[in-house]
Design a protein around this motif. Structure first.
Motif, PDB file in Angstrom:
ATOM      1  N   TYR A 230      24.430 -92.420  94.660  1.00 53.90           N
ATOM      2  CA  TYR A 230      24.568 -92.761  93.238  1.00 53.90           C
ATOM      3  C   TYR A 230      24.875 -94.256  93.090  1.00 53.90           C
ATOM      4  CZ  TYR A 230      24.276 -87.878  91.913  1.00 53.90           C
ATOM      5  OH  TYR A 230      23.827 -86.589  91.698  1.00 53.90           O
ATOM      6  N   ASP A 231      23.805 -95.033  93.122  1.00 60.94           N
ATOM      7  CA  ASP A 231      23.928 -96.485  92.954  1.00 60.94           C
ATOM      8  C   ASP A 231      22.857 -96.995  91.982  1.00 60.94           C
ATOM      9  OD1 ASP A 231      21.676 -96.115  94.490  1.00 60.94           O
ATOM     10  OD2 ASP A 231      22.278 -97.418  96.143  1.00 60.94           O
TER      11      ASP A 231
ATOM     12  N   VAL B 220      29.096 -89.125  88.143  1.00 66.37           N
ATOM     13  CA  VAL B 220      28.554 -88.457  89.333  1.00 66.37           C
ATOM     14  C   VAL B 220      29.043 -87.013  89.398  1.00 66.37           C
ATOM     15  CG1 VAL B 220      28.556 -88.449  91.856  1.00 66.37           C
ATOM     16  CG2 VAL B 220      28.306 -90.616  90.618  1.00 66.37           C
ATOM     17  N   ALA B 221      30.329 -86.797  89.091  1.00 63.89           N
ATOM     18  CA  ALA B 221      30.867 -85.437  89.112  1.00 63.89           C
ATOM     19  C   ALA B 221      30.169 -84.542  88.096  1.00 63.89           C
ATOM     20  CB  ALA B 221      32.375 -85.475  88.847  1.00 63.89           C
TER      21      ALA B 221
ATOM     22  N   THR C 191      34.339 -93.069  83.990  1.00 62.28           N
ATOM     23  CA  THR C 191      34.119 -93.892  85.169  1.00 62.28           C
ATOM     24  C   THR C 191      32.815 -93.470  85.831  1.00 62.28           C
ATOM     25  OG1 THR C 191      35.246 -92.371  86.679  1.00 62.28           O
ATOM     26  CG2 THR C 191      36.611 -94.020  85.523  1.00 62.28           C
ATOM     27  N   PRO C 192      32.207 -94.345  86.648  1.00 61.26           N
ATOM     28  CA  PRO C 192      31.019 -93.919  87.384  1.00 61.26           C
ATOM     29  C   PRO C 192      31.263 -92.674  88.225  1.00 61.26           C
ATOM     30  CG  PRO C 192      31.183 -96.306  87.447  1.00 61.26           C
ATOM     31  CD  PRO C 192      32.444 -95.807  86.805  1.00 61.26           C
ATOM     32  N   ARG C 193      32.459 -92.564  88.814  1.00 66.53           N
ATOM     33  CA  ARG C 193      32.768 -91.379  89.625  1.00 66.53           C
ATOM     34  C   ARG C 193      32.707 -90.102  88.765  1.00 66.53           C
ATOM     35  NH1 ARG C 193      35.470 -90.709  94.473  1.00 66.53           N
ATOM     36  NH2 ARG C 193      35.949 -92.938  94.508  1.00 66.53           N
ATOM     37  N   GLU C 194      33.178 -90.202  87.518  1.00 64.74           N
ATOM     38  CA  GLU C 194      33.147 -89.036  86.631  1.00 64.74           C
ATOM     39  C   GLU C 194      31.709 -88.678  86.243  1.00 64.74           C
ATOM     40  OE1 GLU C 194      37.414 -89.268  84.296  1.00 64.74           O
ATOM     41  OE2 GLU C 194      35.829 -90.706  83.736  1.00 64.74           O
TER      42      GLU C 194
ATOM     43  N   ALA D  32      26.346 -85.657  96.263  1.00 67.02           N
ATOM     44  CA  ALA D  32      26.587 -87.098  96.406  1.00 67.02           C
ATOM     45  C   ALA D  32      26.890 -87.445  97.851  1.00 67.02           C
ATOM     46  CB  ALA D  32      27.746 -87.530  95.511  1.00 67.02           C
TER      47      ALA D  32
ATOM     48  N   THR E  46      26.610 -83.703  89.560  1.00 66.33           N
ATOM     49  CA  THR E  46      26.625 -82.820  90.733  1.00 66.33           C
ATOM     50  C   THR E  46      27.372 -81.516  90.475  1.00 66.33           C
ATOM     51  OG1 THR E  46      28.624 -83.914  91.579  1.00 66.33           O
ATOM     52  CG2 THR E  46      26.489 -84.766  92.333  1.00 66.33           C
TER      53      THR E  46
ATOM     54  N   ALA F 104      28.292 -94.719  82.263  1.00 68.02           N
ATOM     55  CA  ALA F 104      29.725 -94.426  82.285  1.00 68.02           C
ATOM     56  C   ALA F 104      30.434 -95.077  81.099  1.00 68.02           C
ATOM     57  CB  ALA F 104      30.325 -94.896  83.603  1.00 68.02           C
TER      58      ALA F 104
ATOM     59  N   ALA G 148      27.495 -91.052 100.555  1.00 69.59           N
ATOM     60  CA  ALA G 148      27.689 -92.498 100.632  1.00 69.59           C
ATOM     61  C   ALA G 148      26.457 -93.147 101.243  1.00 69.59           C
ATOM     62  CB  ALA G 148      28.921 -92.809 101.466  1.00 69.59           C
TER      63      ALA G 148
END
Length: 519
Positions: free
Chosen positions: A104-105, A124-125, A119-122, A221, A128, A113, A223
């Protein structure tokens, strides 16, 4: 299930809106409706039935089949209603399970976001966090519309499509998510890139598309350092090109390809028709050397092509009087005021038939010479002279530039008028448009004005046809060409008539045109 709308889609197609936007079993009911239509009409009544999300088009309706089609449409709502004792809807589509690893980039991740207050992490969550289901294939060969994404991720399409989206990009638009099978223009929001999927489309695989309606997909996701090597790309089939006669390419402009009459009946399988940009001139060149009108020939856009004969061959440029090239003789086809020219050779260009045609489909790397544009050093085998339909014909040069400084092309109203303000069609007809340099076999953008639009682009994907005039969110008209997406989300305001599609193809970037309603 009563169709909400039955609308003409150009001259020989009908658009059916089944009114299923909010139906949980929309995919199954749409597929059931398509099966009913196919079973109810006699062979040859139409070229194919193409699915969108809750919509269908009946494409290529034969003139003598109009009464049968009209009768079907009059009883369609009754035939689609469940009968006493039957289930209220068709059985859900069932398919395979897929796990797709994603880095996820993507270039739109941070912007998405911020728009969500997350946030970007949220983000992605959210992407997924649930399994999605393939509803239909469309847009590009192997592209699967998967839904429904989490409600917070529902995003409109971009106001202006990107000219190029990298292959493997994982994206969202409306309630769908998808993976771009190959590099192409696109208007979806890009979150990341798939790093574990095999080729999403491979013409040598059965079936060619990795995904099918009913398949279930989960995104995982990973890395960047854990992504591993990229999956192997589909390799073109080996070629046997040592025919005794051939055309050797000495120099070619970008985008020169081999094109025959194109693929028929493949839209329902996710493949656009391809074929010549200018079918009139393509046919004239073939007839001049005695070929069937749809034989494979060389399409030469916006530039010069030089080739050398291997063996003795008879050729025609744009339907001009044929000439014989002797072994080792070179021929240069110069660019003219027309945007595209054709070189036909008696016997046709003998590349392999792939998925029903020799036509090059660049988006799928299919057909022609390894599915790519021609380049210096290529060798095109010439077919057997016993195959042509008859002796060379004195048809004369074809494809003269459209009359006057501003050609007037005829259109019919498109099926999505309800998605535009009342003045939209008048704006299209009253504006002098200019051919943009951003154009190819997929479609041509027009410059010189903006078509009024209303609201964000959240509509479900609908079937597309060649000649459709899509209007992007920013008001830019895009006229779809022979390699058009099978489905799309931008609404169709009008459809260029088939007779004027070759005239449009002959216009170069910077040339102007106008539209008028057909009679």
């Amino acid at each position: 299930m009563r169709p909400r709308a039955v609308l003409p889609y150009g001259e020989a197609a009908i658009y059916l809106d089944l009114g299923l936007e909010r139906a949980r079993d929309r995919a199954a009911r749409t597929h059931a409706a398509a099966a009913l239509v196919r079973a109810a009409l006699p062979p040859g009544a139409l070229s194919e039935v193409v699915l969108g999300a809750g919509t269908l088009i009946l494409a290529g309706i034969a003139e003598d089949a109009r009464p049968a089609v009209d009768a079907l449409l009059s009883r369609l709502s009754a035939d689609l209603e469940p009968r006493a004792g039957e289930a209220s809807s068709p059985a859900a589509l069932r398919g395979r399970e897929h796990a797709i690893h994603v880095v996820y980039d993507g270039p739109d991740l941070a912007e998405t976001a911020a728009a969500l207050g997350a946030t970007p992490r949220e983000v992605v969550a959210l992407h997924t966090g649930r399994e999605v289901v393939v509803e239909l294939l469309g847009f590009l060969p192997g592209f699967a519309y998967m839904g429904d994404v989490a409600e917070r991720l529902v995003r409109p399409r971009r106001a202006t499509p990107r000219p190029s989206v990298p292959a493997g990009s994982v994206a969202i638009a409306g309630a769908f998510t998808g993976i771009y099978p190959m590099s192409s223009p696109g208007g979806w929001t890009l979150l990341g890139r798939a790093v574990s999927a095999p080729p999403l489309f491979d013409a040598d695989r059965d079936p060619p598309a990795l995904f099918a309606p009913g398949d279930r997909v989960r995104f995982i996701a990973v890395a960047p350092e854990d992504a591993g090597p990229p999956p192997p790309a589909a390799r073109p089939a080996p070629r046997e090109d040592r025919a005794p006669r051939a055309l050797a390419i000495v120099a070619a402009p970008p985008g020169a390809t081999v094109q025959d009459a194109g693929r028929r009946g493949m839209l329902s399988k996710g493949l656009p028709p391809s074929g010549p940009l200018d079918a009139v001139t393509h046919a004239a060149a073939n007839l001049a050397v005695g070929n069937p009108s749809g034989a494979a020939a060389i399409e030469i856009p916006l530039g010069d092509l030089t080739l050398c004969a291997e063996g003795r061959v008879l050729v025609s440029i744009d339907g001009e009087r044929p000439r014989t090239l002797h072994d080792g003789e070179a021929l240069r086809i110069d660019a003219t005021s027309r945007a595209v020219r054709y070189l036909a050779v008696r016997g046709g260009v003998g590349v392999p038939v792939r998925s029903g045609a020799r036509a090059t489909l660049l988006a799928a790397r299919l057909g022609g010479l390894d599915g790519r544009p021609l380049r210096r050093g290529d060798r095109l085998p010439v077919g057997d002279e016993a195959e042509p339909a008859g002796p060379p014909a004195d048809v004369g040069p074809a494809g003269a530039p459209a009359e006057g400084p501003t050609p007037l092309l005829e259109v019919d109203p498109g099926p999505h008028a309800a998605r535009f303000p009342a003045a939209a069609l008048d704006t299209l007809l009253e504006t002098p448009w200019r051919i943009s340099r951003w154009g190819d076999r997929v479609g041509v953008r027009l410059e010189g004005g903006r078509i009024p639009r209303e609201g964000p682009d959240l509509a479900l994907p609908a079937p597309m046809l060649r000649g459709a005039v899509q209007i992007a969110t920013d008001g830019t008209p895009i006229v779809l060409g022979p390699d058009h997406p099978v489905t799309g989300g931008y609404p169709v305001l009008a459809v260029v008539r088939q007779a004027d599609q070759p005239r449009l193809a002959r216009l170069r970037p910077g040339d102007t045109l106008r539209f008028r309603l057909g009679h």
